[in-house]
Design an enzyme around this catalytic site. Sequence first.
Site, PDB file in Angstrom:
ATOM      1  N   SER A 188       0.805  -1.224   0.000  1.00 29.35           N
ATOM      2  CA  SER A 188       0.000   0.000   0.000  1.00 29.35           C
ATOM      3  C   SER A 188       0.836   1.272   0.000  1.00 29.35           C
ATOM      4  O   SER A 188       0.326   2.343  -0.290  1.00 29.35           O
ATOM      5  CB  SER A 188      -0.950   0.004   1.206  1.00 29.35           C
ATOM      6  OG  SER A 188      -0.237   0.132   2.419  1.00 29.35           O
ATOM      7  N   LYS A 193       0.877   4.676   6.791  1.00 25.76           N
ATOM      8  CA  LYS A 193       0.362   5.522   5.720  1.00 25.76           C
ATOM      9  C   LYS A 193       1.084   6.867   5.765  1.00 25.76           C
ATOM     10  O   LYS A 193       1.837   7.160   6.694  1.00 25.76           O
ATOM     11  CB  LYS A 193      -1.147   5.767   5.869  1.00 25.76           C
ATOM     12  CG  LYS A 193      -2.012   4.520   5.969  1.00 25.76           C
ATOM     13  CD  LYS A 193      -2.075   3.729   4.685  1.00 25.76           C
ATOM     14  CE  LYS A 193      -2.975   2.501   4.834  1.00 25.76           C
ATOM     15  NZ  LYS A 193      -2.864   1.604   3.650  1.00 25.76           N
TER      16      LYS A 193
END
Length: 254
Positions: A85, A139
Amino acid sequence: MAFRDEETTPSGLWYPDGRQATSAPVPPRHAHGHPGGRGSARGSHPRLGERGFLPEFLFELVVLLVVVSILRIFLICNYIIPSGSMENTLGIGDRILTTHRLTRSMVAPRRGDVVVFTDPADWLGDESSPSFRGNHLVKRLIGMPGDTVACKGHGAPVTVNGIALDESSYLRPGVEPSSFAFKIKVDPGYVFVMGDNRSNSADSRLHKDDGHNGLVPMDNIKGTALLTYYPVGSWKLLNNQHKVFDAVPDPTQD
């Protein structure tokens, strides 16, 4: 007349002809001319404070382990990246160092930081790979408390407080900033996060119905990533993207 053998007595040294020596006997000199020094005759002892190789090695090893333990417990933490990701910034199997405990309070999260946080609302059910360290995710922090983060989708740039971001320095090549439109105002005490591989990241955009409007509580942030240290040869600083957000103004007060 009887002659005595050469010997040392309390009164001095006597020679075989009966004469008494006028000075004290000279002790034998050791190797290198220094009594009892290094290189002396076999059987000499090391000087005070000298240690053998093995005790010194064990002492230094213990000191090293103590230092590493202090760093590990209070200053830094390490994680292994399990999913794609955050590609190409972070690849599967990359290892990162983050702030931890004491240093976490010294390095406040900023826009552009790569942050590690605990799962705020079962996000991991949507991730393609299991989390590292149980329920942690990684993230990039895009919006701070009070910011408005938006995108019109279909190749349009992400905006923060109305300013378009040039994210080409960290987005995975060929991936759009967001393939769909969204607009979120970040609540006080929360942040908005996105993966660098936007086409394969279950981030704040995809969790509007999680009870937090897709936002991550600041208290859930466990560390700000500093660098990758493995694979060897791929070391890099991670939080060098702050300049992307330099033009973003402070959020307006409603």
